[in-house]
Design a protein around this motif. Structure first.
Motif, mmCIF file in Angstrom:
data_model
loop_
_atom_site.group_PDB
_atom_site.id
_atom_site.type_symbol
_atom_site.label_atom_id
_atom_site.label_comp_id
_atom_site.label_asym_id
_atom_site.label_seq_id
_atom_site.Cartn_x
_atom_site.Cartn_y
_atom_site.Cartn_z
ATOM 1 N N ALA D 25 94.963 -21.250 74.564
ATOM 2 C CA ALA D 25 93.887 -21.864 75.634
ATOM 3 C C ALA D 25 94.150 -22.187 77.177
ATOM 4 O O ALA D 25 93.483 -21.543 77.765
ATOM 5 C CB ALA D 25 93.616 -23.228 74.879
ATOM 6 N N LYS D 28 93.993 -18.675 78.604
ATOM 7 C CA LYS D 28 92.663 -18.289 78.876
ATOM 8 C C LYS D 28 91.877 -18.729 80.157
ATOM 9 O O LYS D 28 91.614 -18.244 80.914
ATOM 10 C CB LYS D 28 91.840 -18.328 77.597
ATOM 11 N N LYS D 29 92.090 -20.145 80.251
ATOM 12 C CA LYS D 29 91.461 -20.776 81.188
ATOM 13 C C LYS D 29 92.164 -21.328 82.235
ATOM 14 O O LYS D 29 91.861 -22.116 83.361
ATOM 15 C CB LYS D 29 90.583 -21.797 80.513
ATOM 16 N N CYS D 34 91.306 -26.026 81.097
ATOM 17 C CA CYS D 34 91.314 -26.338 79.976
ATOM 18 C C CYS D 34 91.233 -27.832 79.359
ATOM 19 O O CYS D 34 91.906 -28.655 79.888
ATOM 20 C CB CYS D 34 92.599 -25.766 79.524
ATOM 21 N N ARG D 35 90.174 -28.027 78.568
ATOM 22 C CA ARG D 35 89.994 -29.389 78.088
ATOM 23 C C ARG D 35 90.904 -29.678 76.891
ATOM 24 O O ARG D 35 91.162 -28.629 76.243
ATOM 25 C CB ARG D 35 88.578 -30.078 77.958
ATOM 26 N N SER D 37 89.802 -30.857 74.349
ATOM 27 C CA SER D 37 88.562 -30.297 73.041
ATOM 28 C C SER D 37 88.973 -28.865 72.853
ATOM 29 O O SER D 37 88.725 -28.326 71.973
ATOM 30 C CB SER D 37 87.381 -30.765 73.427
ATOM 31 N N ASP D 38 89.292 -27.874 74.100
ATOM 32 C CA ASP D 38 89.412 -26.490 74.068
ATOM 33 C C ASP D 38 90.808 -26.454 72.912
ATOM 34 O O ASP D 38 90.742 -25.331 72.173
ATOM 35 C CB ASP D 38 89.869 -25.947 75.216
ATOM 36 N N GLU D 41 89.856 -27.016 69.500
ATOM 37 C CA GLU D 41 88.810 -26.127 68.977
ATOM 38 C C GLU D 41 89.745 -24.708 68.457
ATOM 39 O O GLU D 41 89.555 -24.257 67.660
ATOM 40 C CB GLU D 41 87.777 -25.996 70.062
ATOM 41 N N GLU D 42 90.713 -24.574 69.760
ATOM 42 C CA GLU D 42 91.414 -23.195 69.330
ATOM 43 C C GLU D 42 92.425 -23.483 68.001
ATOM 44 O O GLU D 42 92.652 -22.426 67.118
ATOM 45 C CB GLU D 42 92.207 -22.910 70.501
ATOM 46 N N TYR D 47 89.965 -33.219 67.691
ATOM 47 C CA TYR D 47 90.788 -33.278 69.044
ATOM 48 C C TYR D 47 91.362 -34.325 69.148
ATOM 49 O O TYR D 47 92.449 -34.598 69.928
ATOM 50 C CB TYR D 47 89.876 -32.975 70.222
ATOM 51 N N LYS D 57 97.953 -34.701 77.167
ATOM 52 C CA LYS D 57 97.860 -33.207 77.624
ATOM 53 C C LYS D 57 98.928 -32.581 78.404
ATOM 54 O O LYS D 57 99.227 -31.548 78.201
ATOM 55 C CB LYS D 57 96.373 -33.069 78.470
#
Lengths: 203, 203, 203, 203
Positions: D25, D28-29, D34-35, D37-38, D41-42, D47, D57
């Motif tokens: 994650a 990627k971002k 990057c949240r 929740s990302d 989800e990944e 979450y 985080k």
DNA sequence: AATGAATGAGTTTTCATTCAT
DNA sequence: TATGAATGAAAACTCATTCAT
């Protein structure tokens, strides 16, 4: 599964709670003057929760339109299936629209005030409005098929005229320019149907 | 004094320049989405200048209403003094309203979109709108006095219904939901007068 | 015309005032932790003025990169035109980069910390960085043409290695992991040129 | 005890699952965009679960550094115990760093992008980075003791320069500015060792 | 009269973190 | 252990209005 159903029901309830609060809030101050925090406060929930259930402030207004209006349109549609004369159908449709004011004045207030807003975006999305016109149009068309209504009137335009007459009366009530007590509502119903069916001319 | 007059005329011209630009700007993006700098840019002046001629952004909109609308109302009032039948007077009033769309679509666009906005403040200040209703109301009353129109219709409500029908057609044109070409305008005039005078019922 | 020139100069001064303040603010807290209000406060101007001169917070950072970095690249480019040996050119280039730390530590701090941020967007926009590499690459290529530098090294890769060595030293200074006093700067210059030109191997 | 061990293993697996997802994650971002929740989800988990395994985080990023980097540093440390020449040790160290890119591009992407971030907090906690430098420094020191490397270079600074050269190449690959195919990786290894050991100068 | 730089209050939206279930 | 609803602080950005020139 019971859990899922319960959860979904609870969510739906929350969503509804926020939506109803939004209607009250929009009715009080108008959409633009109304902050998201006003909606949350009115609903008694935290600020961010509004964003759990709706994408944005705009999405809340759209939901108000879609869902509130939907009920009204549904009622008008139901009239079509009844075995009434076109005049009766028209009368009942007008009654539904006008009595919505009595039953849900805040909803009407919001619908009336904001319906013309940002014509491009909102209107196109909310097809419910179009459905209302179509129902009225079908009533006119049926009246013409049954030789009860005059043949020389474009049904689509006629439906818009009917709708306009009704909306203007609602606007008068919303803005306090026309008296909107129970008796006035009945009078309005009689008058609008009278004009639309028989005309202003005394013959 | 000549100097003063010249100056005043120049001022008036500037004011008009800004007002016309405001109409175009409001018509394009809507009042709320329209910034003061958009008005200034459209008028080709610095945006500080808008504040020389108008108190505020709101005051610009109000002026649009008052002055643009005023012309239309004046035209309707003029009809009353003509020696026409009530039906003719009604027809001419409708024609004026509907043809305004053809002549000043941007003005109509703004009037239609923003008239329901901020009901409390703006509406009360802009009495011109009320004058339009009163003119229509007087036509109905005269029709009833002359036994041409039916006696059982409250004139005030009737005037609102007439106005509502007209406004809805304008809205349909503004939003592109109804065809608004030259021939459509004539059709609409005939249809709205037909319905309002003779009703939908074929008798 | 004098007026216009003065105005533009005044604007440029304001812009610079905000940009310099931004460098100080970013250096203190880092770009992400730094609010726009911190920049404004550091510059001694009102909040909104930052948005008069820059599109967004991101645009401020980009301007820092472009303009600050630009000065350094310009200096490196100037070296090329001098009639020095490749080794001398390399030494002077390294000296410029490393001495920037002494002269503008805050600028270096920001450049070093944020240069790798959001690689996709910022980096691609700021071509100045690319120009720095190209200048170094041209020096290497000239060295190879003149048979002073080894032929078997890809110039592009060599330029990246040189740049990486320099950036890492700056990073060490920024983060306080390497001593960065005046004498250390001179040592670093000598060491980095020594390694890059003659290698670690003692022969 | 078997139960406890099993549970712990399952926990460890979950933790790892989330950590690996976080690497993907972040790669990627970017960390900031990057949240939480990302990440969840990944990883395919709710979450809230991220907070069962990590404090915050930030703690996730720190764990990425510590654990991923740790493997690389361990490999470099292992080189020291081999009975290779300093040049060979340096070559192997460079190979490890550069080949990590081939094997774990996402990890490298994150390490490179975020390593300079928030210098104060994160860096101090992640001593692993320091260990990498120390290993390189010891290799240089040994080379000097064995009279293979030049005596006049401060080992600490030399280690930073080596590391900087490697990191810059990785950055070039990450940002797509340098070609990073298999053959390019080998070339880079040869070039960086060549420059660092023998210098740019052809003698 | 005309300009546009300067101000700063106000609003939406995001998202890390908590907590009840 | 696992979920995701709920919270609310934080921050970027907008733009009507003022005012010095």
């Amino acid at each position: 599964m019971a859990t899922v159903a319960t959860r979904t029901a609870a969510q739906e309830e929350r969503r509804r709670q926020i939506l109803d609060a939004a209607v009250r809030a929009f009715a009080k101050k108008g959409y633009h003057a109304c902050r998201v925090s006003d909606i949350a406060e009115e609903a008694g929930v935290a600020y961010g929760l509004v964003y759990h259930y709706f994408e944005s402030k705009d999405a809340v207004l759209e939901a108000v339109f879609r869902e509130m209006w939907g009920a009204m349109v549904g009622a008008i549609n139901a009239i079509e299936s009844l075995d009434d004369s076109p005049r009766q159908q028209l009368r009942k449709s007008c009654a539904i629209v006008l009595r919505t004011w009595r039953d849900y004045p805040d909803v009407v207030r919001v619908l009336v005030r904001e319906v013309a807003r940002s014509g491009e975006q909102l209107q196109r999305e909310v097809e419910e409005i179009a459905h209302a016109f179509e129902a009225l149009q079908r009533i006119v068309e049926r009246g013409q098929r049954e030789k009860v209504f005059r043949q020389d009137l474009p049904p689509r335009l006629a439906a818009w005229i009917v709708y306009g007459a009704l909306e203007e009366i609602l606007t008068g009530w919303v803005l306090g320019r026309l008296p909107g007590e129970d008796q006035d509502i009945k009078d309005a119903e009689r008058t609008v149907v009278g004009i639309l069916c028989d005309g202003l001319i005394d013959d």
